[in-house]
Scaffold this motif. Sequence first.
Motif, PDB file in Angstrom:
ATOM      1  N   MET A   1       0.820  -1.192   0.000  1.00 44.78           N
ATOM      2  CA  MET A   1       0.000   0.000   0.000  1.00 44.78           C
ATOM      3  C   MET A   1       0.868   1.261   0.000  1.00 44.78           C
ATOM      4  O   MET A   1       0.616   2.175  -0.759  1.00 44.78           O
ATOM      5  N   THR A   4       2.710   1.683  -3.318  1.00 45.83           N
ATOM      6  CA  THR A   4       1.828   2.186  -4.362  1.00 45.83           C
ATOM      7  C   THR A   4       1.637   3.691  -4.219  1.00 45.83           C
ATOM      8  O   THR A   4       1.679   4.435  -5.202  1.00 45.83           O
ATOM      9  N   PHE A   5       1.426   4.143  -2.989  1.00 45.85           N
ATOM     10  CA  PHE A   5       1.265   5.574  -2.741  1.00 45.85           C
ATOM     11  C   PHE A   5       2.526   6.342  -3.123  1.00 45.85           C
ATOM     12  O   PHE A   5       2.456   7.378  -3.775  1.00 45.85           O
TER      13      PHE A   5
END
Length: 114
Positions: A1, A4-5
């Motif tokens: 996560m 990806t950010f």
Amino acid sequence: MLKTFMFTASILIIILTLISFWIPLIKPDSEKLSPYECGFDPLGSARLPYSMRFFLVAILFLLFDLEIALLLPSPWATQIIHPPQMAFFAYFVLLLLTLGFVYEWYQGGLEWAE
């Protein structure tokens, strides 16, 4: 996560940086290529007099900017032992600044053209 950010943020930063360098080059003209010096001709004489109104506006801006800096902590100050005392000081600061503003207004300091 998190990866990806970080990847998305990095790509967005790169794209916006490239666009900001590309857009001004689309149609360059003399206004875009000349240096900006607060409305004065940068190639003329540096000894030209200018109005004191610029300084008055700057001082008023700083005064009200300081007001905001003084009043920003007010919501967090309600957690102190005497919240009415905090409210009194906040209203006192606002009253002083309002009275100063009204005085400046009636003296004509806010009139740009004479």
